[in-house]
Design a protein around this motif. Structure first.
Motif: not given
Lengths: 300, 329
Positions: A100, A103, A199, A202, A207, A221, A225
């Motif tokens: 995370v 990313n 990730l 997604i 988002y 998150f 996520t």
């Protein structure tokens, strides 16, 4: 009445078989046959004679010996499985966290990613084995030597802690944790990659919708996520278990190889390998079963 | 006006928004704090990751005097390359390097060829046993090779396909100490971690547009030609990923070579590393281990050096190829 195979579907099915069946042949020769032979060996006693191997059927004697009379087996087994089960959540959580963090866009991201993946490239079984047999560290503490790279055993730090608190029962677990942290970071390379790839898959539309609704980072998150990546958590859990299970400097593995080639007890070695495998497989199924209930699949 | 006020009061994020806005008056502080946190975290983690490398490097260039000198920890007073030269000699580096390279490259190439064929078969064709076979592939990945060491060992000792060879020979050929045990399984897609590569190729081919394949079929290509001329040239990311992973894994593998190779001249580089202390001391008891330590570490350094070079050159491909191959999602 047309033959099944002359329709397009039929023809494609036959072609597909051509593509895949080489693997089936290979699997039978290199996998199924040794597998079955190996199981058969566990019920026999193998002796080397002048004409090759002679096997005599002894039933479950090998299994009985493993569980009741072998001094090392149960001990090593418990130690190995405990290490694996303890390391597993740490590795998965750490790699999720690192993925995370990695990313997000920031300068030098490529460099940091490369640094994280470096252990995968240079860790070979030989490397860790050589480092662990370093004499200077073996004098410190034979127990923890097997769990970490010896050069990172902070000898001074431990001495200092001992002097300050004067209580080894307090200091020792702390030192163990510190050593373990090191191993965990080193073993997380591939998992971080897998999480990163996940990730990226997604869709950012989710988002954006969350931003419109005014979600905080924390909420994003946990509500976006984490559920979307939960199938990949299972992939990583399975991979981690298999990886730590076939690690060259795994104690159990070393013991199996030792029994086979140094002590020349072929049948017994196969027996303990199978028991080990079955137990690990059981652990794997249990853990995957537990986690699968919480996994959220987008398309179902 | 009243309606607006009503709606404004009814939306639940109301209070949060004003509180959040108060915080964001110090927006730059918050962002700065976060960035600092990130950098400190990464600095710590990178230190943990790089530390062994630095330690190995710094120990390899130390002389004996440096090791007993308590004031030198990282930087040597007497920089020396002698340890590296010694390690090169003791390991028989050039020959072992050649061996390792041959094994890694041939297996990787074969793995790419076979795994892509098999992966394509799983991705694009429907036949009844597909699910079962794929499950079997996953199963082969889970079973460790250690459960099968004995049968494999015997299998290669008296290698004998369908009894043909023993017609000539009386018994089979002894394939130990050759490279055949490594290469032969890859012809069938059963090499080291092949299941993973088949999976990668399958996911990749699944992600390619169906239209491409349909166009090829309409133009009259059979399945093999479609694969060969149309799908394969587009598969560069997946091929690269598989090649890199396979090469690195085969290079670093110690387990299989230990089983099959017996003569020293055929040993791979990691295998020689495992026995390096024996090579240095030649079996004599050495009283002062500090003579050996720098040579040992120099040995480690030159064994991992090729991989580091490969990684430095291709690191972009390693890290990003997994995403581009479309394995996940």
């Amino acid at each position: 009445m047309k033959l099944r195979s002359s329709s397009l579907e039929g023809k494609k099915a036959i072609a597909g078989r051509f593509f895949v069946y080489p693997w089936v042949v290979g699997m039978l020769i290199f996998f199924a046959k040794p597998l079955v032979e190996s199981i058969i060996y566990t019920f026999n006693e193998l002796k080397i004679t002048k004409t090759g191997l002679a096997s005599t059927f002894v039933g479950t004697k090998n299994y009985m010996y493993a569980f009741t009379r072998d001094p090392f087996f149960i001990d090593t087994l418990i130690k190995t499985i405990t290490t694996m089960v303890l390391d597993l959540p740490l590795i998965v959580l750490f790699s999720l966290f690192a993925a995370v963090m990695l990313n997000q866009e920031f300068k030098g991201r490529g460099l940091v990613r490369s640094a994280f993946f470096l252990p995968v490239i240079i860790t070979s079984g030989a490397l860790v084995y050589v480092l662990q047999s370093d004499m200077t560290s073996a004098q410190v503490n034979a127990e923890t030597v097997k769990n970490s790279m010896p050069m990172v055993q902070n000898l001074d730090f431990k001495q200092m802690m001992l002097q300050v608190t004067n209580n080894i029962r307090f200091v020792q677990p702390l030192i163990d944790v510190m050593d373990r942290v090191f191993i965990i970071i080193w073993k997380s390379g591939v998992q971080i990659l897998i999480f990163l790839a996940g990730l990226q898959s997604i869709s950012s539309a989710l988002y954006e919708a969350a931003d419109v609704e005014g979600a905080t980072g924390w909420e994003k998150f946990w509500k976006i996520t984490f559920p979307m990546i939960s199938p990949i958590i299972i992939v990583n859990v399975v991979y981690t278990i298999i990886d730590s299970f076939t690690d060259y400097n795994n104690e159990m593995l070393r013991y199996i190889l030792n029994t086979a080639f140094a002590k020349i007890q072929y049948a017994y070695s196969a027996t303990i390998a199978w028991i080990y495998f079955i137990i690990v497989f059981g652990v794997l199924l249990a853990i995957v079963g537990l986690i699968s209930r919480k996994v959220f699949y987008m398309n179902e | 006006m009243n309606m607006n006020a009503l709606m404004y009061n009814l939306t639940s994020n109301n209070k949060l928004k004003t509180f959040g806005q108060k915080l964001t008056r110090s927006y730059t502080w918050k962002k700065l704090g976060f960035v600092a946190f990130r950098w400190i975290l990464f600095a710590g983690l990178i230190y943990v990751l790089i530390y062994p490398l630095l330690y190995i490097f710094s120990t390899s260039v130390k002389t004996y005097d440096d090791l007993i000198d308590p004031t030198t920890v990282w930087i040597t007073k007497n920089f020396t390359l002698q340890n590296i030269a010694d390690a090169y000699k003791y390991l028989g580096y050039a020959e072992a390097f050649k061996n390792t390279f041959i094994i890694s490259i041939t297996t990787s190439i074969m793995q790419i060829i076979m795994c892509s064929i098999i992966g394509y078969g799983f991705a694009r064709f429907k036949f009844k046993e597909k699910g079962l076979l794929f499950g079997l592939i996953m199963f082969t990945m889970i079973i460790p090779p250690q459960t099968m060491i004995i049968p494999q060992y015997i299998f290669y000792k008296d290698f004998d396909i369908l009894g043909i060879v023993s017609l000539f020979n009386g018994k089979g050929i002894n394939l130990h100490d050759t490279y055949v045990p490594f290469i032969l399984p890859t012809f069938f897609g059963m090499g080291l971690k092949s299941g993973l590569f088949i999976y990668i190729f399958r996911q990749f081919f699944r992600g390619m547009p169906q239209e491409l394949e349909d166009a090829a079929y309409i133009d009259g290509c059979g399945p093999w030609r479609t694969y060969h001329k149309v799908m394969l040239p587009n598969a560069a990311p997946a091929i690269l990923t598989v090649f890199l992973f396979s090469f690195v894994w085969h290079w670093n593998d110690v387990f299989e070579p230990t089983m099959y190779l017996q003569s020293q001249s055929k040993y791979t580089l990691p295998m020689k590393l495992v026995g390096i202390v024996g090579y240095i001391t030649k079996g004599f008891q050495v009283k002062d281990l500090l003579y050996i330590v720098p040579i040992k570490y120099a040995g480690i350094l030159i064994v991992i050096a090729p991989m580091i070079v490969l990684y430095a050159v291709g690191q972009k491909y390693f890290v990003e190829s997994v995403e581009r191959a479309g394995i996940v999602g």
